[in-house]
Design an enzyme around this catalytic site. Structure first.
Site, mmCIF file in Angstrom:
data_model
loop_
_atom_site.group_PDB
_atom_site.id
_atom_site.type_symbol
_atom_site.label_atom_id
_atom_site.label_comp_id
_atom_site.label_asym_id
_atom_site.label_seq_id
_atom_site.Cartn_x
_atom_site.Cartn_y
_atom_site.Cartn_z
ATOM 1 N N PHE A 153 0.864 -1.181 0.000
ATOM 2 C CA PHE A 153 0.000 0.000 0.000
ATOM 3 C C PHE A 153 0.898 1.227 0.000
ATOM 4 C CE2 PHE A 153 -2.213 3.619 1.702
ATOM 5 C CZ PHE A 153 -3.390 3.595 0.979
ATOM 6 N N ASP A 238 9.443 2.832 1.957
ATOM 7 C CA ASP A 238 8.241 3.600 2.279
ATOM 8 C C ASP A 238 7.983 3.442 3.773
ATOM 9 O OD1 ASP A 238 5.762 4.634 2.794
ATOM 10 O OD2 ASP A 238 4.785 3.773 1.029
ATOM 11 N N LYS A 267 2.676 10.981 7.206
ATOM 12 C CA LYS A 267 1.843 10.747 8.382
ATOM 13 C C LYS A 267 2.363 11.467 9.633
ATOM 14 C CE LYS A 267 -0.899 7.033 6.700
ATOM 15 N NZ LYS A 267 -0.596 5.949 5.787
HETATM 16 C C1 PLP Z 1 -0.759 6.026 4.336
HETATM 17 C C2 PLP Z 1 0.327 5.511 3.486
HETATM 18 C C3 PLP Z 1 0.661 6.117 2.265
HETATM 19 C C4 PLP Z 1 -0.148 7.244 1.668
HETATM 20 O O1 PLP Z 1 -0.192 8.368 2.490
HETATM 21 P P1 PLP Z 1 -1.347 9.475 2.253
HETATM 22 O O2 PLP Z 1 -0.925 10.604 3.151
HETATM 23 O O3 PLP Z 1 -2.636 8.850 2.665
HETATM 24 O O4 PLP Z 1 -1.313 9.828 0.816
HETATM 25 C C5 PLP Z 1 1.740 5.617 1.574
HETATM 26 N N1 PLP Z 1 2.453 4.582 2.039
HETATM 27 C C6 PLP Z 1 2.162 3.977 3.208
HETATM 28 C C7 PLP Z 1 3.010 2.850 3.680
HETATM 29 C C8 PLP Z 1 1.076 4.405 3.956
HETATM 30 O O5 PLP Z 1 0.755 3.777 5.096
#
Ligand code: PLP
Length: 412
Positions: A153, A238, A267
């Site tokens: 994700f 990520d 985040k």
């Molecule tokens: C939440 C998330 C994203 C996307 O972040 P947004 O601020 O919602 O665009 C990307 N990668 C990971 C691992 C995430 O948990």
């Protein structure tokens, strides 16, 4: 006429029902929220419009790692709000450099590219990797590929959902951008087999959050690092959900003592106050981007930078990480005690847990709904799993109380 889809719980008062109805009526149904209307938050607790309190075990998917309304973060934000909020990058502002210096230092890297949302950080990482692939590695024009993992994700943009294997994220949003090769998560041989002369990068979550806190086999991250180095491929981590304290380390890659070429952060970087994301890498990688090639009107704004700098300062002492490690052990022990009592499996790292619910008890969603009624907020993912990710300021007694509520719910 829209159905009020969240109103599948008894015991809601009329004010709450009215607010949810209005939202259901005019907000696109791209989410399926639990039926609770939150109006206030402090630390690990939130309060609904009826005055009921809930322990927040989701933290906005790790965006609220330091708790709601953290006094130091609020103070910085309020001070900056009254001074300067937005300049665009057409001009310098006096906060961006401080934030970038602090973040680069925390990550042990040279450069920071600030954006807003996590998906934008991922998009930035993809662009940087491709530009690096053509300009440094000399990959043939338009031939660059990026290896990703099944179950990933990385966000919701059109390019990113193209390499998602979650049908609800992916289906009906094509045509999809080419240039991605997906391999099983945790399978190091599959990564090596997928790499060829056109591979610019390997992009993975060190621990897959949305997939249900999927922890790869021991040594996987080290092996990814070695393979990327061996083949001249960038390792992009990520860490948008896993990073910034959640696992008990500053970065989840630290769990294996590994340093990727590029960190993608988001985040929690915004302190739960505003969206702030960043790509962090050394000059030989992030330096490939030239003026005008990438950017964002709001990226690097002084308000976000001021908050971000304070977030980084809070992480720089290591205290939050240490506390998260200790409390994480407590959380893991308590959750493991539930295996066989309505729970089939638990995956826990730091203050982050995926708890698989026995289908005999109900779905993850049903357990989450019953927990709402007992004053605990969690979020289900992929059917049978609930995700637990409290603000890192939670106390052991609060964890114990939450486990008691879960025990009651599991007992039916
Ligand atoms: C939440 C998330 C994203 C996307 O972040 P947004 O601020 O919602 O665009 C990307 N990668 C990971 C691992 C995430 O948990």
């Amino acid at each position: 006429m829209t159905a009020a889809r969240s109103l599948d719980m008894p015991s809601l008062d009329t004010a709450t029902i009215g607010i949810i109805r209005a939202e259901d009526e005019h907000v696109a149904h791209n989410y399926h929220p639990l039926p609770v209307v939150i109006t206030r938050g402090e630390g690990v607790w939130v309060t609904d419009v009826e005055g009921k309190r809930y322990l927040d075990l989701l933290s906005a998917y790790s965006a609220v790692n330091f708790g709601h309304s953290h006094p130091a973060l609020l103070a910085v934000a309020q001070e900056q709000l009254q001074r300067l909020t937005l300049t665009s990058r057409a001009f310098h502002n006096d906060k961006l450099g401080l934030f970038a210096t602090a973040l680069a230092d925390l990550a042990g890297k040279e450069l920071v590219l600030p954006m807003n949302t996590g998906a934008e950080a991922v998009e930035t990482g993809i662009k940087v990797a491709r530009a690096w692939g053509y300009r440094v590695k000399r990959i043939a024009p338009d031939a660059a590929t990026i290896v990703v993992a099944n179950g990933n994700f990385h966000g919701r943009t059109t390019t990113i959902v193209g390499f998602s294997d979650d049908p609800s994220a992916h289906d009906d949003f094509g045509p999809y951008a080419p240039g991605f090769v997906s391999v099983p998560f945790g399978d190091i041989a599959a990564i090596e087999a997928a790499i060829d002369e056109n591979t610019a990068a390997v992009l993975i979550e060190p621990i897959q959050g949305e997939a249900g806190i999927i922890i790869p086999p021991e040594g996987y991250l080290r092996a990814v690092r070695e393979i990327c180095t061996k083949h001249g491929v960038l390792f992009i981590a990520d860490e948008i959900q896993a990073g910034l304290g959640r696992t008990g380390e500053t970065f989840a890659c630290d769990l294996e003592g590994v340093v990727p070429d590029m960190y993608l952060l988001g985040k929690a970087l915004g302190g739960g106050i505003l969206p702030l994301s960043a790509v962090v890498a050394d000059r030989d990688v992030l330096g490939v981007i030239r003026p005008g090639e990438h950017g964002s009107t709001f990226g690097g704004n002084p308000l976000a930078a001021a908050v971000g700098e304070r977030v980084v300062a809070m992480l720089s002492t290591g205290e939050i990480q240490e506390r998260t490690r200790l409390l994480g052990e407590h959380l893991a022990a308590r959750l493991e005690g539930l295996i066989g009592q309505g729970v089939t499996a638990v995956r826990c790292v730091g203050l982050w847990a995926g708890v698989d619910i026995d289908p005999a008890v109900g779905t993850g969603r049903e357990v989450a709904e019953r927990l709402v009624a007992r004053g605990v907020l969690v979020k289900d993912t992929h059917g049978q799993t609930i995700r637990i990710a409290p603000p890192l300021v939670i106390r052991a007694t609060e964890i114990d109380w939450a486990i008691e509520q879960l025990q009651v719910v599991l007992a039916g």
